[in-house]
Design a protein around this motif. Sequence first.
Motif, PDB file in Angstrom:
ATOM      1  N   ASN A  84      40.884 -80.201 -40.356  1.00 29.98           N
ATOM      2  CA  ASN A  84      40.395 -80.807 -39.111  1.00 29.98           C
ATOM      3  C   ASN A  84      39.038 -80.279 -38.660  1.00 29.98           C
ATOM      4  OD1 ASN A  84      41.057 -78.297 -38.095  1.00 29.98           O
ATOM      5  ND2 ASN A  84      42.460 -79.065 -36.542  1.00 29.98           N
ATOM      6  N   ASP A  85      38.559 -79.205 -39.259  1.00 34.44           N
ATOM      7  CA  ASP A  85      37.233 -78.707 -38.917  1.00 34.44           C
ATOM      8  C   ASP A  85      36.119 -79.514 -39.586  1.00 34.44           C
ATOM      9  OD1 ASP A  85      38.189 -77.720 -41.364  1.00 34.44           O
ATOM     10  OD2 ASP A  85      36.791 -76.027 -41.336  1.00 34.44           O
ATOM     11  N   VAL A  86      36.455 -80.282 -40.632  1.00 34.73           N
ATOM     12  CA  VAL A  86      35.445 -81.069 -41.349  1.00 34.73           C
ATOM     13  C   VAL A  86      35.790 -82.555 -41.457  1.00 34.73           C
ATOM     14  CG1 VAL A  86      34.568 -79.139 -42.714  1.00 34.73           C
ATOM     15  CG2 VAL A  86      36.465 -80.518 -43.596  1.00 34.73           C
ATOM     16  N   MET A  87      37.010 -82.925 -41.058  1.00 31.30           N
ATOM     17  CA  MET A  87      37.448 -84.301 -41.285  1.00 31.30           C
ATOM     18  C   MET A  87      38.337 -84.774 -40.126  1.00 31.30           C
ATOM     19  SD  MET A  87      39.491 -85.601 -44.664  1.00 31.30           S
ATOM     20  CE  MET A  87      38.265 -84.886 -45.747  1.00 31.30           C
ATOM     21  N   THR A  88      37.954 -85.898 -39.551  1.00 33.68           N
ATOM     22  CA  THR A  88      38.741 -86.507 -38.476  1.00 33.68           C
ATOM     23  C   THR A  88      39.062 -87.935 -38.864  1.00 33.68           C
ATOM     24  OG1 THR A  88      37.580 -85.169 -36.836  1.00 33.68           O
ATOM     25  CG2 THR A  88      38.731 -87.120 -36.023  1.00 33.68           C
ATOM     26  N   ALA A  89      40.291 -88.358 -38.589  1.00 34.28           N
ATOM     27  CA  ALA A  89      40.704 -89.727 -38.898  1.00 34.28           C
ATOM     28  C   ALA A  89      40.879 -90.524 -37.613  1.00 34.28           C
ATOM     29  CB  ALA A  89      42.003 -89.722 -39.685  1.00 34.28           C
ATOM     30  N   GLU A  90      40.242 -91.665 -37.570  1.00 35.74           N
ATOM     31  CA  GLU A  90      40.415 -92.636 -36.485  1.00 35.74           C
ATOM     32  C   GLU A  90      40.951 -93.907 -37.121  1.00 35.74           C
ATOM     33  OE1 GLU A  90      39.950 -92.094 -33.262  1.00 35.74           O
ATOM     34  OE2 GLU A  90      39.152 -90.069 -33.562  1.00 35.74           O
ATOM     35  N   TYR A  91      41.900 -94.546 -36.468  1.00 39.27           N
ATOM     36  CA  TYR A  91      42.533 -95.721 -37.063  1.00 39.27           C
ATOM     37  C   TYR A  91      42.158 -96.992 -36.327  1.00 39.27           C
ATOM     38  CZ  TYR A  91      45.233 -92.359 -39.686  1.00 39.27           C
ATOM     39  OH  TYR A  91      45.591 -91.346 -40.529  1.00 39.27           O
ATOM     40  N   PHE A  92      41.847 -98.027 -37.103  1.00 38.59           N
ATOM     41  CA  PHE A  92      41.603 -99.339 -36.525  1.00 38.59           C
ATOM     42  C   PHE A  92      42.921 -99.894 -35.996  1.00 38.59           C
ATOM     43  CE2 PHE A  92      38.108 -99.443 -39.797  1.00 38.59           C
ATOM     44  CZ  PHE A  92      37.061 -99.436 -38.880  1.00 38.59           C
ATOM     45  N   PRO A  93      42.853-100.753 -34.983  1.00 30.45           N
ATOM     46  CA  PRO A  93      44.091-101.383 -34.507  1.00 30.45           C
ATOM     47  C   PRO A  93      44.749-102.185 -35.631  1.00 30.45           C
ATOM     48  CG  PRO A  93      42.276-101.800 -32.993  1.00 30.45           C
ATOM     49  CD  PRO A  93      41.691-101.160 -34.207  1.00 30.45           C
ATOM     50  N   LYS A  94      46.056-102.273 -35.573  1.00 28.38           N
ATOM     51  CA  LYS A  94      46.817-103.016 -36.586  1.00 28.38           C
ATOM     52  C   LYS A  94      46.343-104.463 -36.659  1.00 28.38           C
ATOM     53  CE  LYS A  94      51.381-102.017 -37.839  1.00 28.38           C
ATOM     54  NZ  LYS A  94      52.752-101.772 -37.458  1.00 28.38           N
ATOM     55  N   GLY A  95      46.209-104.979 -37.879  1.00 29.83           N
ATOM     56  CA  GLY A  95      45.826-106.376 -38.074  1.00 29.83           C
ATOM     57  C   GLY A  95      44.391-106.684 -37.702  1.00 29.83           C
ATOM     58  N   SER A  96      43.515-105.695 -37.757  1.00 32.02           N
ATOM     59  CA  SER A  96      42.116-105.893 -37.360  1.00 32.02           C
ATOM     60  C   SER A  96      41.170-105.647 -38.521  1.00 32.02           C
ATOM     61  CB  SER A  96      41.769-104.960 -36.195  1.00 32.02           C
ATOM     62  OG  SER A  96      42.615-105.179 -35.109  1.00 32.02           O
ATOM     63  N   SER A  97      41.426-106.313 -39.631  1.00 28.40           N
ATOM     64  CA  SER A  97      40.604-106.073 -40.824  1.00 28.40           C
ATOM     65  C   SER A  97      39.148-106.459 -40.614  1.00 28.40           C
ATOM     66  CB  SER A  97      41.185-106.820 -42.020  1.00 28.40           C
ATOM     67  OG  SER A  97      41.237-108.195 -41.759  1.00 28.40           O
ATOM     68  N   GLU A  98      38.862-107.366 -39.677  1.00 29.58           N
ATOM     69  CA  GLU A  98      37.478-107.777 -39.430  1.00 29.58           C
ATOM     70  C   GLU A  98      36.634-106.650 -38.840  1.00 29.58           C
ATOM     71  OE1 GLU A  98      39.519-108.349 -35.535  1.00 29.58           O
ATOM     72  OE2 GLU A  98      40.064-108.775 -37.600  1.00 29.58           O
ATOM     73  N   LEU A  99      37.275-105.590 -38.380  1.00 31.89           N
ATOM     74  CA  LEU A  99      36.548-104.463 -37.803  1.00 31.89           C
ATOM     75  C   LEU A  99      36.089-103.456 -38.862  1.00 31.89           C
ATOM     76  CD1 LEU A  99      38.846-103.777 -34.725  1.00 31.89           C
ATOM     77  CD2 LEU A  99      36.810-105.227 -34.850  1.00 31.89           C
ATOM     78  N   SER A 100      36.610-103.580 -40.053  1.00 29.61           N
ATOM     79  CA  SER A 100      36.324-102.619 -41.112  1.00 29.61           C
ATOM     80  C   SER A 100      35.284-103.180 -42.081  1.00 29.61           C
ATOM     81  CB  SER A 100      37.618-102.291 -41.864  1.00 29.61           C
ATOM     82  OG  SER A 100      37.336-101.454 -42.951  1.00 29.61           O
ATOM     83  N   ALA A 101      34.172-102.493 -42.198  1.00 35.13           N
ATOM     84  CA  ALA A 101      33.107-102.919 -43.105  1.00 35.13           C
ATOM     85  C   ALA A 101      33.574-102.902 -44.550  1.00 35.13           C
ATOM     86  CB  ALA A 101      31.889-102.016 -42.937  1.00 35.13           C
ATOM     87  N   ILE A 102      34.476-102.007 -44.882  1.00 35.37           N
ATOM     88  CA  ILE A 102      34.918-101.900 -46.278  1.00 35.37           C
ATOM     89  C   ILE A 102      35.666-103.159 -46.709  1.00 35.37           C
ATOM     90  CG2 ILE A 102      37.187-100.801 -46.076  1.00 35.37           C
ATOM     91  CD1 ILE A 102      34.356 -99.548 -48.302  1.00 35.37           C
ATOM     92  N   GLU A 103      36.236-103.892 -45.765  1.00 34.64           N
ATOM     93  CA  GLU A 103      36.912-105.148 -46.099  1.00 34.64           C
ATOM     94  C   GLU A 103      35.923-106.165 -46.689  1.00 34.64           C
ATOM     95  OE1 GLU A 103      40.106-105.814 -46.223  1.00 34.64           O
ATOM     96  OE2 GLU A 103      40.679-103.859 -45.416  1.00 34.64           O
ATOM     97  N   GLU A 104      34.685-106.106 -46.234  1.00 34.23           N
ATOM     98  CA  GLU A 104      33.655-106.987 -46.795  1.00 34.23           C
ATOM     99  C   GLU A 104      33.367-106.608 -48.246  1.00 34.23           C
ATOM    100  OE1 GLU A 104      30.799-109.923 -47.378  1.00 34.23           O
ATOM    101  OE2 GLU A 104      32.443-109.775 -45.956  1.00 34.23           O
ATOM    102  N   CYS A 105      33.412-105.325 -48.553  1.00 36.21           N
ATOM    103  CA  CYS A 105      33.225-104.875 -49.941  1.00 36.21           C
ATOM    104  C   CYS A 105      34.349-105.406 -50.820  1.00 36.21           C
ATOM    105  CB  CYS A 105      33.194-103.357 -50.010  1.00 36.21           C
ATOM    106  SG  CYS A 105      31.886-102.606 -49.046  1.00 36.21           S
ATOM    107  N   TRP A 106      35.572-105.362 -50.317  1.00 34.30           N
ATOM    108  CA  TRP A 106      36.714-105.883 -51.086  1.00 34.30           C
ATOM    109  C   TRP A 106      36.577-107.391 -51.290  1.00 34.30           C
ATOM    110  CZ3 TRP A 106      37.004-101.471 -52.456  1.00 34.30           C
ATOM    111  CH2 TRP A 106      37.499-100.381 -51.777  1.00 34.30           C
ATOM    112  N   ARG A 107      36.123-108.098 -50.263  1.00 38.23           N
ATOM    113  CA  ARG A 107      35.959-109.550 -50.380  1.00 38.23           C
ATOM    114  C   ARG A 107      34.907-109.888 -51.435  1.00 38.23           C
ATOM    115  NH1 ARG A 107      32.795-113.376 -49.602  1.00 38.23           N
ATOM    116  NH2 ARG A 107      31.204-112.154 -48.586  1.00 38.23           N
ATOM    117  N   GLN A 108      33.758-109.210 -51.355  1.00 40.93           N
ATOM    118  CA  GLN A 108      32.701-109.459 -52.332  1.00 40.93           C
ATOM    119  C   GLN A 108      33.159-109.098 -53.741  1.00 40.93           C
ATOM    120  OE1 GLN A 108      28.803-107.854 -51.368  1.00 40.93           O
ATOM    121  NE2 GLN A 108      29.081-108.323 -49.197  1.00 40.93           N
TER     122      GLN A 108
END
Length: 154
Positions: A84-108
């Motif tokens: 936790n001193d070097v890494m923090t996890a934040e979670y997108f709301p459930k069912g909100s794939s449009e908020l994640s840029a990495i989803e565009e990478c998967w689509r492409q």
Amino acid sequence: MWTPEGKRPIVITTGSHKKTCVFGTITLDGRQLFRQYDTFDQYSFISYLGELKAKFHKLILFLDRAPPQHCHSKIVKEYFEKNNDVMTAEYFPKGSSELSAIEECWRQGKDDLLASKYYPRFTNLKAAITNYYRTKRFNLNIVKYLLRESANLC
């Protein structure tokens, strides 16, 4: 696919049900890290987190809600607590794939790797995936995605 009128299209498939898993990260400054694993489980996720830590040293991860047994398991939670001193996890709301840029990478990637393409062996597909994500540069505005999320939370 284009076929002559009245002709049934022929789609060549391998009939394989083999799977592969790709984890991916894009930073605000455009650096990226993609890794392919044979399984999608807590152990492959922790392995990927170790690679992220080694490459980026200190980070805030914005994660989707992957299946709980993978990214929310006891072992993964312990890994985040230990680091936790070097890494923090934040979670997108459930069912909100449009908020994640990495989803565009998967689509492409899906469009570029799978549309009208045939791989005679699963190893050919895996090699194509590895090469694609190693060489492809995604020019995405990560801030735009993050601001989209904050607008949705208000």
